[in-house]
Design a protein around this motif. Structure first.
Motif, PDB file in Angstrom:
ATOM      1  N   PHE A 130       0.835  -1.204   0.000  1.00 46.73           N
ATOM      2  CA  PHE A 130       0.000   0.000   0.000  1.00 46.73           C
ATOM      3  C   PHE A 130       0.870   1.254   0.000  1.00 46.73           C
ATOM      4  CE2 PHE A 130      -1.135   3.284   3.120  1.00 46.73           C
ATOM      5  CZ  PHE A 130      -2.114   3.962   2.409  1.00 46.73           C
ATOM      6  N   ALA A 131       1.903   1.287   0.851  1.00 48.18           N
ATOM      7  CA  ALA A 131       2.760   2.471   0.937  1.00 48.18           C
ATOM      8  C   ALA A 131       3.451   2.745  -0.397  1.00 48.18           C
ATOM      9  CB  ALA A 131       3.800   2.277   2.046  1.00 48.18           C
ATOM     10  N   LEU A 132       3.927   1.696  -1.066  1.00 51.09           N
ATOM     11  CA  LEU A 132       4.570   1.876  -2.369  1.00 51.09           C
ATOM     12  C   LEU A 132       3.570   2.371  -3.404  1.00 51.09           C
ATOM     13  CD1 LEU A 132       7.043   1.572  -4.212  1.00 51.09           C
ATOM     14  CD2 LEU A 132       6.353  -0.814  -4.598  1.00 51.09           C
ATOM     15  N   MET A 133       2.379   1.784  -3.426  1.00 47.44           N
ATOM     16  CA  MET A 133       1.374   2.201  -4.406  1.00 47.44           C
ATOM     17  C   MET A 133       0.921   3.631  -4.168  1.00 47.44           C
ATOM     18  SD  MET A 133      -0.998  -1.179  -5.087  1.00 47.44           S
ATOM     19  CE  MET A 133      -1.536  -1.358  -3.381  1.00 47.44           C
ATOM     20  N   ALA A 134       0.716   4.011  -2.902  1.00 44.35           N
ATOM     21  CA  ALA A 134       0.289   5.378  -2.609  1.00 44.35           C
ATOM     22  C   ALA A 134       1.328   6.384  -3.090  1.00 44.35           C
ATOM     23  CB  ALA A 134       0.055   5.539  -1.105  1.00 44.35           C
ATOM     24  N   ARG A 135       2.588   5.957  -3.146  1.00 43.74           N
ATOM     25  CA  ARG A 135       3.653   6.845  -3.604  1.00 43.74           C
ATOM     26  C   ARG A 135       3.675   6.946  -5.128  1.00 43.74           C
ATOM     27  NH1 ARG A 135       9.166   8.117  -1.788  1.00 43.74           N
ATOM     28  NH2 ARG A 135      10.370   8.653  -3.648  1.00 43.74           N
ATOM     29  N   VAL A 136       3.714   5.797  -5.801  1.00 39.43           N
ATOM     30  CA  VAL A 136       3.903   5.834  -7.258  1.00 39.43           C
ATOM     31  C   VAL A 136       2.636   6.271  -7.978  1.00 39.43           C
ATOM     32  CG1 VAL A 136       5.683   4.061  -7.140  1.00 39.43           C
ATOM     33  CG2 VAL A 136       3.326   3.386  -7.604  1.00 39.43           C
ATOM     34  N   LEU A 137       1.469   6.054  -7.389  1.00 44.68           N
ATOM     35  CA  LEU A 137       0.229   6.426  -8.060  1.00 44.68           C
ATOM     36  C   LEU A 137      -0.067   7.913  -7.985  1.00 44.68           C
ATOM     37  CD1 LEU A 137      -2.150   3.482  -7.061  1.00 44.68           C
ATOM     38  CD2 LEU A 137      -0.716   3.721  -9.077  1.00 44.68           C
ATOM     39  N   ARG A 138       0.796   8.686  -7.355  1.00 49.62           N
ATOM     40  CA  ARG A 138       0.610  10.136  -7.374  1.00 49.62           C
ATOM     41  C   ARG A 138       0.747  10.680  -8.793  1.00 49.62           C
ATOM     42  NH1 ARG A 138       3.929  10.532  -2.425  1.00 49.62           N
ATOM     43  NH2 ARG A 138       5.647  11.200  -3.750  1.00 49.62           N
ATOM     44  N   SER A 139       1.469   9.972  -9.638  1.00 48.19           N
ATOM     45  CA  SER A 139       1.580  10.358 -11.041  1.00 48.19           C
ATOM     46  C   SER A 139       0.334   9.908 -11.792  1.00 48.19           C
ATOM     47  CB  SER A 139       2.830   9.717 -11.667  1.00 48.19           C
ATOM     48  OG  SER A 139       2.778   9.803 -13.073  1.00 48.19           O
ATOM     49  N   THR A 140      -0.327  10.839 -12.464  1.00 47.60           N
ATOM     50  CA  THR A 140      -1.517  10.510 -13.238  1.00 47.60           C
ATOM     51  C   THR A 140      -1.212   9.446 -14.284  1.00 47.60           C
ATOM     52  OG1 THR A 140      -2.389  12.736 -12.922  1.00 47.60           O
ATOM     53  CG2 THR A 140      -3.301  11.460 -14.740  1.00 47.60           C
ATOM     54  N   ARG A 141      -0.077   9.579 -14.943  1.00 44.57           N
ATOM     55  CA  ARG A 141       0.291   8.631 -16.001  1.00 44.57           C
ATOM     56  C   ARG A 141       0.514   7.241 -15.429  1.00 44.57           C
ATOM     57  NH1 ARG A 141       5.268   7.151 -17.610  1.00 44.57           N
ATOM     58  NH2 ARG A 141       6.189   8.825 -16.362  1.00 44.57           N
ATOM     59  N   LEU A 142       1.259   7.134 -14.324  1.00 44.59           N
ATOM     60  CA  LEU A 142       1.537   5.830 -13.728  1.00 44.59           C
ATOM     61  C   LEU A 142       0.266   5.228 -13.129  1.00 44.59           C
ATOM     62  CD1 LEU A 142       4.996   6.457 -12.009  1.00 44.59           C
ATOM     63  CD2 LEU A 142       4.530   5.361 -14.208  1.00 44.59           C
ATOM     64  N   ARG A 143      -0.583   6.072 -12.565  1.00 45.54           N
ATOM     65  CA  ARG A 143      -1.843   5.576 -12.013  1.00 45.54           C
ATOM     66  C   ARG A 143      -2.690   4.922 -13.104  1.00 45.54           C
ATOM     67  NH1 ARG A 143      -4.438  10.254 -10.759  1.00 45.54           N
ATOM     68  NH2 ARG A 143      -3.154  10.488  -8.894  1.00 45.54           N
ATOM     69  N   SER A 144      -2.841   5.613 -14.232  1.00 45.61           N
ATOM     70  CA  SER A 144      -3.633   5.060 -15.331  1.00 45.61           C
ATOM     71  C   SER A 144      -2.993   3.795 -15.887  1.00 45.61           C
ATOM     72  CB  SER A 144      -3.787   6.111 -16.435  1.00 45.61           C
ATOM     73  OG  SER A 144      -4.499   7.231 -15.969  1.00 45.61           O
ATOM     74  N   TRP A 145      -1.659   3.756 -15.895  1.00 45.56           N
ATOM     75  CA  TRP A 145      -0.969   2.585 -16.438  1.00 45.56           C
ATOM     76  C   TRP A 145      -1.176   1.361 -15.550  1.00 45.56           C
ATOM     77  CZ3 TRP A 145       3.697  -0.144 -15.053  1.00 45.56           C
ATOM     78  CH2 TRP A 145       4.151  -0.993 -16.056  1.00 45.56           C
ATOM     79  N   VAL A 146      -1.017   1.526 -14.249  1.00 42.63           N
ATOM     80  CA  VAL A 146      -1.203   0.402 -13.320  1.00 42.63           C
ATOM     81  C   VAL A 146      -2.653  -0.085 -13.367  1.00 42.63           C
ATOM     82  CG1 VAL A 146      -1.237  -0.261 -10.887  1.00 42.63           C
ATOM     83  CG2 VAL A 146       0.698   1.031 -11.794  1.00 42.63           C
ATOM     84  N   ILE A 147      -3.605   0.840 -13.363  1.00 41.32           N
ATOM     85  CA  ILE A 147      -5.009   0.449 -13.443  1.00 41.32           C
ATOM     86  C   ILE A 147      -5.276  -0.271 -14.758  1.00 41.32           C
ATOM     87  CG2 ILE A 147      -7.364   1.348 -13.647  1.00 41.32           C
ATOM     88  CD1 ILE A 147      -6.565   3.536 -11.659  1.00 41.32           C
ATOM     89  N   GLY A 148      -4.674   0.209 -15.852  1.00 43.88           N
ATOM     90  CA  GLY A 148      -4.848  -0.439 -17.145  1.00 43.88           C
ATOM     91  C   GLY A 148      -4.330  -1.867 -17.152  1.00 43.88           C
ATOM     92  N   VAL A 149      -3.194  -2.110 -16.503  1.00 45.54           N
ATOM     93  CA  VAL A 149      -2.662  -3.468 -16.412  1.00 45.54           C
ATOM     94  C   VAL A 149      -3.648  -4.374 -15.668  1.00 45.54           C
ATOM     95  CG1 VAL A 149      -0.851  -4.902 -15.374  1.00 45.54           C
ATOM     96  CG2 VAL A 149      -0.235  -2.798 -16.588  1.00 45.54           C
ATOM     97  N   PHE A 150      -4.132  -3.906 -14.531  1.00 42.82           N
ATOM     98  CA  PHE A 150      -5.092  -4.708 -13.764  1.00 42.82           C
ATOM     99  C   PHE A 150      -6.342  -4.998 -14.584  1.00 42.82           C
ATOM    100  CE2 PHE A 150      -8.945  -4.575 -11.076  1.00 42.82           C
ATOM    101  CZ  PHE A 150      -8.794  -5.803 -10.451  1.00 42.82           C
ATOM    102  N   LEU A 151      -6.841  -4.015 -15.319  1.00 43.52           N
ATOM    103  CA  LEU A 151      -8.067  -4.215 -16.084  1.00 43.52           C
ATOM    104  C   LEU A 151      -7.860  -5.214 -17.222  1.00 43.52           C
ATOM    105  CD1 LEU A 151      -9.586  -0.609 -16.274  1.00 43.52           C
ATOM    106  CD2 LEU A 151     -10.371  -2.558 -14.926  1.00 43.52           C
TER     107      LEU A 151
END
Length: 461
Positions: A130-151
């Motif tokens: 959770f701590a790592l994700m809360a850090r890296v997902l602050r970037s809009t681009r990285l957030r959309s990318w990680v969510i896209g992988v999960f989807l």
């Protein structure tokens, strides 16, 4: 008072200046400045997180554990080499840390300390993820990318599940009462091996794919997102998991309420008072029609209300009774975290022939593991997280920033997974638990400190 309860006005920069613990941040700051690899720290962290979600449905829990250890080590490396001035702590982080501290005390006081230590290690890995994700997902681009992988991965899982519906799937366990009218139903389980687990995994997939319809800007990605939503929803329904259906309905209901709220400021003023009643009426009509005219749905829904006449209901009621006895004997701090501790204590309380691996309820599980102190902290964490998410949605709605739809999906998923968790504990399996903490991390990643200008849009990190 509400702002104090939800920690809305905490000034973490004041805490940082007086905290001995925070002094470890930045110890390797000079080394990081000269490191070529850590110039790409956030993308590398996002890559590790994406790998976890990419392989979780297909591999053993042991391999997932190895990946979680890698994520934890990378977060630690980033933390000790970070710039001290960068805001890292949110109210959500604070309550996560408090819950971990309570679980640590519960482990120290557990009657089965060795087993509880194993559970504490697992919990620690999830919280560091959770701590790592809360850090890296602050970037809009990285957030959309990680969510896209999960989807995309969830789409593969759902397609295979639907294939099982058409071509048949062998039941790997007794999932349906053999005496019920639904005994011959095919319950899909895809790569996860259990229909209830699959339903818990797909609830966030449904919410995020629906959010992607609004958040993704081009028409082709929107069409893909809509396809994902339809396929994920169909597969979830075909699990015939009653708890999963409850979570599915709760998730879509909350998502619909928040979407109506989002667009209400764009409606003509005379239509605004009718938007929410119209949405609520439509949701109720769809549910009623499905129950009345779709026989498998009617049979499964009816089985919820027959009490002990259904074997699954009867099993859960007997487990809950034993778990309540466990809580009564250790109400303050519990028996310690983890299924291993539960498995060693539960046989002392179980009803004959009703063995169980968990409490079959998230809230009972939290109470039996960490006592009422831990349950209070867990509920506090939920209140603070959802309150923070609603505040951020209101801010982004004013700015008409489509990134707010990821927050809508996160809140809807939290409500949906908790609703499912009232009667099941698939939430404790790594395939589901990692996604749960992704939802919490998405909300934490949007955090702006109180001194920040509230009129400022959420920026890429």
């Amino acid at each position: 008072m509400w702002q104090q309860v939800t920690l809305s006005n905490l000034r973490f920069y004041q805490w940082r200046g007086a905290s001995y613990l925070y002094r470890v941040v930045g110890l390797l700051q000079a080394w990081r400045r000269g490191s070529w690899l850590l110039q790409w720290a956030e993308p590398l962290g996002a890559l590790l997180v994406a790998i976890v979600f990419a392989v979780a449905p297909f591999v053993s829990t042991a391999l997932i554990g190895v990946l979680l250890i890698a994520c934890a080590g990378f977060w630690l490396l980033l933390t000790v080499s970070d710039e001290r001035e960068r805001p890292q702590v949110t109210p959500i982080h604070l309550l996560v840390l408090l819950y971990w501290s309570i679980a640590t005390v519960a482990t120290a006081m557990s009657p089965v300390k060795v087993a509880a230590r194993q559970g504490l290690v697992k919990l620690t890995l999830y919280l560091l993820l959770f701590a790592l994700m809360a850090r890296v997902l602050r970037s809009t681009r990285l957030r959309s990318w990680v969510i896209g992988v999960f989807l995309h991965i969830s789409l593969i899982v759902s397609v295979y599940g639907i294939r099982q519906w058409f071509f048949g799937a062998e039941a790997l366990a007794t999932w349906t009462d053999t005496n019920s009218a639904a005994a011959d139903l095919t319950r899909v389980y895809s790569y996860l091996g259990n229909p209830n687990l699959l339903a818990g995994y797909l609830i966030p997939a449904v919410a995020l794919s629906l959010a992607a319809v609004f958040a993704w800007t081009r028409w082709l990605p929107k069409a893909l997102a809509l396809t994902m939503f339809v396929v994920n929803s169909a597969c979830l329904v075909l699990t015939f998991s009653r708890g999963g259906w409850i979570g599915f309905v709760a998730c879509l209901f909350v998502f619909s309420v928040l979407v109506v709220y989002w667009y209400s400021i764009q409606l003509p003023e005379k239509w605004r008072p009718w938007a929410m009643p119209a949405m609520l009426g439509s949701c109720a009509a769809v549910i009623i029609l499905a129950v009345l005219f779709v026989e498998p749905v009617r049979v499964r829904v009816a089985s919820i209300f027959v009490g002990r006449e259904d074997s699954s209901n009867n099993f859960r009621m007997n487990v809950w009774a034993a778990v309540i006895d466990m809580i009564r004997d250790r109400p303050i701090i519990g028996i310690g975290p983890g299924n291993n501790a539960f498995n060693q204590i539960y046989p002392l309380y179980q009803r004959p022939k009703y063995t169980a691996l968990s409490a079959y309820s998230i809230f009972l599980e939290v109470a039996v593991e960490t006592g009422f102190i831990g349950l209070f902290c867990f509920l506090w964490l939920l209140v603070v997280t959802v309150n923070r998410g609603v505040q951020l949605i209101n801010r982004l709605r004013t700015l008409r920033n489509p990134q707010g739809f990821w927050l809508i999906a996160a809140i809807a998923t939290i409500v949906g997974m908790l609703s499912h968790g009232l009667v099941d504990t698939v939430w404790y399996r790594p395939q589901v638990s990692t996604v749960w903490w992704l939802m919490v991390a998405i909300i934490a990643s949007y955090y702006l400190p109180p001194q920040a200008d509230t009129s400022t849009a959420v920026q890429d990190s």
